[in-house]
Write an enzyme that holds these catalytic residues in place. Structure first.
Site, PDB file in Angstrom:
ATOM      1  CB  SER A 117      -1.850 -22.267  16.404  1.00 58.91           C
ATOM      2  OG  SER A 117      -0.922 -22.458  17.443  1.00 58.91           O
ATOM      3  CE  LYS A 131       2.190 -22.345  15.377  1.00 59.13           C
ATOM      4  NZ  LYS A 131       1.669 -23.264  16.392  1.00 59.13           N
ATOM      5  CB  SER A 169      -0.140 -26.539  15.577  1.00 60.04           C
ATOM      6  OG  SER A 169      -0.338 -25.178  15.876  1.00 60.04           O
TER       7      SER A 169
END
Length: 474
Positions: free
Chosen positions: A93, A96, A148
């Site tokens: 993640s 991101k 997230s």
């Protein structure tokens, strides 16, 4: 940056300190639930451009971390430590961060983001968005970065991708365009081995592929992202309640950050966690203290708690490694009147007074208390003095040259030399005598005068023999 103490203090790290460093079990991390892990120091770990082994730095003086890949840099791109920083790896993640960067660069914050079926059903970490929800891009970025949200990642990519393509694309086309923009932005930032294939970082099942990055590339992405005020404000939030339009009405969603350092570790200000089975536990963290902002990237730590331990170990090591280095280190001092006040000043040099055959003028620094903030492990300090040639009377405060200080070949300070005593020129009879002496001796120029002397010393910042680091100002 540090409180000066007028003494030389060397921090000897004994067995107990080395053990504590190896375990990396600080009170903060224990409070977060971190357990002692296999943190270690490796000979191939790079300390300020050279390996630990090449530099001859002891293991007790280096950061012991568990992550397989890591780097810590400042906001100017200076690298303090790295481990396998160029090895390609899944970053989960942390992807991101690039999603947020591309969205912020491509669309206004009031852009409408619509949650598609694909976004709502992507699974794993979620902001609990539902198909058909609409929200502003600014709100969607909070749903992306704070908890997230994989759902927010898809929704942002599809919605902003349509803006990129002029608004007529399908969700699939828009998603592909957005991911392509992520790769273009990575190249623009200076990433050399990063491939993005989706906006959230999932890497198995339908999302399996060649997606990867490196610790070094992630540090560049983090620094770029943190230069955006909107991004900074979002990733600094440990919790937030957002509103989305759902079935024609306003719905509230409470978000909680996955960054466990916020509000716990001094100076923590973001950025992003990550975890998948392939990537392991990852973290790109930011901390800012006393004007020094650091970005620590740790990839594949042994647990989600350990990634925070690794990051704070790197932060602490850098912050603790900065020392205030006083430039004047001379055995002799003399009284000098400065701005109407008499005080003792260090005699850092004696400068030849060329109108005499054997006289020198005592000199100090224009600022006798001058110091410079340096990172101890960048190397010890060296100095170079250049002297003027005063051919006449010298008065207190007259410039007599300059001193330049270097660390590992880089200039870190320059300071003028000034006279700290009055030195008259020879009178007429003395001048005739000096001329005659030189004429009889056959001397001219530099051979007929005293030699300037450097009296200043440069104490070691890091002593290899004792494995000790100067911790405070001298």
């Amino acid at each position: 940056m540090r409180s000066p103490i007028a003494s030389t203090i060397f921090c000897q790290r004994g067995v107990a300190a080395a053990l504590a460093l190896a375990l990396a079990a600080t009170p903060i991390m224990l409070a977060l639930g971190a357990q002692p892990a296999a943190a270690d120091v490796r000979r191939t770990d790079v300390i300020s451009t050279s390996t630990m082994e090449e530099r001859g730095i002891s293991a007790a003086s280096c950061p012991a971390i568990d992550a397989e890949r890591a780097i810590v840099v400042d906001s100017n791109g200076k690298v303090y430590f790295e481990r396998n920083a160029d090895d390609p790896a899944n970053i989960a993640s942390i992807t991101k961060v690039m999603t947020a960067v591309c969205a912020l660069d491509a669309a206004p914050l009031d852009t409408t983001v619509t949650v598609s079926a694909l976004a709502a059903e992507v699974g794993e970490s979620s902001a609990h968005l539902q198909e058909g929800d609409t929200l502003t891009l600014e709100t969607a970025l909070k749903a992306l970065m704070i908890p997230s949200g994989n759902d927010a990642a898809i929704a942002i990519a599809e919605s902003v991708g349509k803006v990129m393509l002029g608004g007529t694309a399908t969700d699939e086309e828009a998603l592909a365009a957005f991911v392509s923009a992520m790769n273009d932005k990575a190249a623009e930032i200076g990433c050399t081995d990063s491939v993005f294939e989706n906006p959230h970082g999932l890497d198995d099942g339908e999302w399996a592929g060649n997606l990867h990055s490196t610790a070094r590339d992630v540090s560049k992405i983090a620094a770029y992202a943190m230069s955006n005020d909107t991004f900074r404000s979002i990733v600094s939030l440990d919790a937030e309640t957002i509103r989305v339009t759902r079935d024609g009405e306003q719905a509230e969603i409470t978000l909680e950050s996955t960054d466990e350092l916020l509000g716990v570790y001094e100076g923590a200000c973001g950025i992003k966690t990550g975890f998948t089975d392939l990537a392991g536990a990852c973290f790109a963290g930011a901390a800012s203290r006393d004007g020094l902002e650091l970005y620590a990237v740790v990839l594949k730590s042994s647990s989600e708690a350990q990634r925070f331990t690794d990051a704070t170990t790197l932060f602490d090591w850098v912050y603790d490694g900065y020392v205030t280095y006083k430039l004047a280190h001379a055995a002799e001092s003399t009284a000098m009147t400065i701005d109407g006040e008499s005080r003792d000043v260090p005699v850092v040099a004696e400068v030849a007074q060329t109108c005499w055959s054997d006289k020198r003028v005592k000199a100090t620094f224009a600022d006798p208390d001058a110091s410079v903030e340096v990172f101890a492990f960048d190397g010890n300090i060296s100095q170079q003095f250049s002297f003027d040639e005063p051919d006449g009377a010298v008065n207190v405060g007259d410039k007599l040259g300059k001193a330049t200080f270097f660390q590992n070949g880089t200039v870190v300070a320059t300071v003028d030399l000034i006279a700290c005593e009055n030195a008259p020129a020879p009178d007429l009879l003395q001048s005739i005598g000096i001329w005659w002496e030189r004429f009889i001796g056959g001397f001219t120029g530099a051979e007929a005068q005293a030699t300037s002397l450097t009296l200043n010393d440069t104490p070691l910042l890091y002593n290899k023999q004792t494995s000790s680091v100067m911790k405070t100002e001298v």
